[in-house]
Enzyme design. Structure first.
Site, PDB file in Angstrom:
ATOM      1  N   GLU A   1      13.312   1.755 -20.569  1.00  0.00           N
ATOM      2  CA  GLU A   1      12.764   2.440 -19.401  1.00  0.00           C
ATOM      3  C   GLU A   1      13.554   2.082 -18.148  1.00  0.00           C
ATOM      4  O   GLU A   1      13.872   0.915 -17.907  1.00  0.00           O
ATOM      5  CB  GLU A   1      11.301   2.028 -19.217  1.00  0.00           C
ATOM      6  CG  GLU A   1      10.617   2.636 -17.997  1.00  0.00           C
ATOM      7  CD  GLU A   1       9.261   2.022 -17.707  1.00  0.00           C
ATOM      8  OE1 GLU A   1       8.445   2.680 -17.055  1.00  0.00           O
ATOM      9  OE2 GLU A   1       9.034   0.859 -18.122  1.00  0.00           O
TER      10      GLU A   1
ATOM     11  N   LYS B   1       5.651  10.336 -16.997  1.00  0.00           N
ATOM     12  CA  LYS B   1       4.752   9.274 -17.465  1.00  0.00           C
ATOM     13  C   LYS B   1       3.313   9.529 -17.039  1.00  0.00           C
ATOM     14  O   LYS B   1       3.019   9.759 -15.870  1.00  0.00           O
ATOM     15  CB  LYS B   1       5.252   7.933 -16.912  1.00  0.00           C
ATOM     16  CG  LYS B   1       4.509   6.704 -17.390  1.00  0.00           C
ATOM     17  CD  LYS B   1       5.234   5.470 -16.866  1.00  0.00           C
ATOM     18  CE  LYS B   1       4.568   4.182 -17.261  1.00  0.00           C
ATOM     19  NZ  LYS B   1       5.350   3.008 -16.795  1.00  0.00           N
TER      20      LYS B   1
ATOM     21  N   CYS C   1       6.417   3.239 -21.561  1.00  0.00           N
ATOM     22  CA  CYS C   1       5.877   1.926 -21.220  1.00  0.00           C
ATOM     23  C   CYS C   1       4.341   1.867 -21.232  1.00  0.00           C
ATOM     24  O   CYS C   1       3.758   1.796 -22.301  1.00  0.00           O
ATOM     25  CB  CYS C   1       6.451   1.460 -19.889  1.00  0.00           C
ATOM     26  SG  CYS C   1       6.403  -0.344 -19.685  1.00  0.00           S
TER      27      CYS C   1
END
Length: 297
Positions: free
Chosen positions: A47, A120, A157
């Site tokens: 990431e 995200k 993540c």
């Protein structure tokens, strides 16, 4: 529609990061080339590998690291690399879109084509991980892309802690799940620190309950941003569809970690387990609420 191959060789890249874009991008490219040389067909970088994990602190200057996807300073470079090497590259980057900023990922197919953009979904907020200051909540929904080497589902993540993320991507037809990440130590005042064991177990749970391969790529090294310092714990890994940890780095290794996924065996095993056959989505309404009762309009 391209048929999913029975076998796919995956590489997750573990690497250290500096505060110099060209240094990081060149190192990432070298790792991708080495992974491809070893036979990898799908290669996952960590990431936000383009810079230090700036979210340790809240500073206006770091918004300057974001760029629009159109004309991005390094996405095009990796498109050419994917085409040259014939590999699939899910690629993390800091996106600017109008007045919004996102923690995003594009999936580049093995011919260099951009298959789409994911923003995200789950944005953390805590000491050392001040992402809500920088990132708008993702608005794309979860994404699965049909690539030359299978249907790839990718979360980013903090998404990796949520069983809903994994389940949705599997319902959308993912053949395997990938998570680029940046995680490690936390400030001393944090009352609920995690460890690489806890981090891995969360994703291994997704592998078991979805009968699918799951892999994560993390960074390593100590990074100082502002007055804070964090050491990223590595332990990038691949879990098979039974939850067995089949490949893992420690906290210092750098480079690509390869494993060949037997997608044909995973499909057979998944059907036999019956987890998707026995689902009862008509009873899962409380999952669409925050308090278990009240549905948002």
């Amino acid at each position: 529609m391209t048929r999913t191959p029975d076998l796919v060789t995956l590489a997750v890249v573990q690497m250290h990061v500096t505060d110099r874009l060209e240094d990081n991008v060149s190192r990432a490219e070298a790792h991708v080339r080495e992974a491809a040389r070893q036979g990898a067909q799908v290669i996952l970088l960590p990431e936000l590998f383009e810079n230090l994990y700036f979210c340790q602190v809240e500073r206006e200057d770091y918004f300057g690291l974001a760029h629009p996807l159109d004309g991005h300073p390094f996405v095009g470079r990796f498109q050419k690399l994917a085409e040259e090497l014939g590999v699939v590259l899910p690629l993390s980057y800091f996106e600017k879109a109008g007045q919004a900023h996102y923690n995003s990922l594009v999936c580049i197919d093995a011919d260099g084509t951009l298959l789409g953009n994911y923003r995200k979904t789950h944005i953390p907020d805590g000491p050392g991980y001040e992402e809500k200051y920088y990132f708008n909540p993702g608005d794309t929904g979860f994404k699965v892309w049909a690539t030359r080497y299978g249907r790839v589902g990718v979360g980013i993540c903090w998404d990796q802690w949520y069983p809903e993320t994994a389940r949705v991507m599997m319902l959308q037809g993912a053949d395997f799940l990938l998570y680029p990440t940046a995680i490690g130590s936390e400030p001393a005042e944090v009352e609920t620190p995690n460890s690489h064991h806890m981090w891995q177990r969360a994703m291994i749970g997704h592998a078991v309950s979805n009968s699918t391969y799951v892999a994560a790529a993390n960074r390593i090294g100590t990074e100082r941003v502002g007055d804070l310092e964090q050491t990223y714990y590595g332990h990038s890994f691949v879990s098979d569809y039974t939850g067995e940890l089949v490949a893992e780095f420690g906290d210092r290794e750098e480079g690509p970690l390869l494993y060949t996924l037997n997608l044909a065996e995973a499909r057979k095993f998944r059907a036999g387990m019956g987890f998707f056959r026995d689902r009862r989505p008509e009873l899962y309404g409380p999952l669409l609420t925050t308090d278990g009762v009240t549905r948002r309009g």
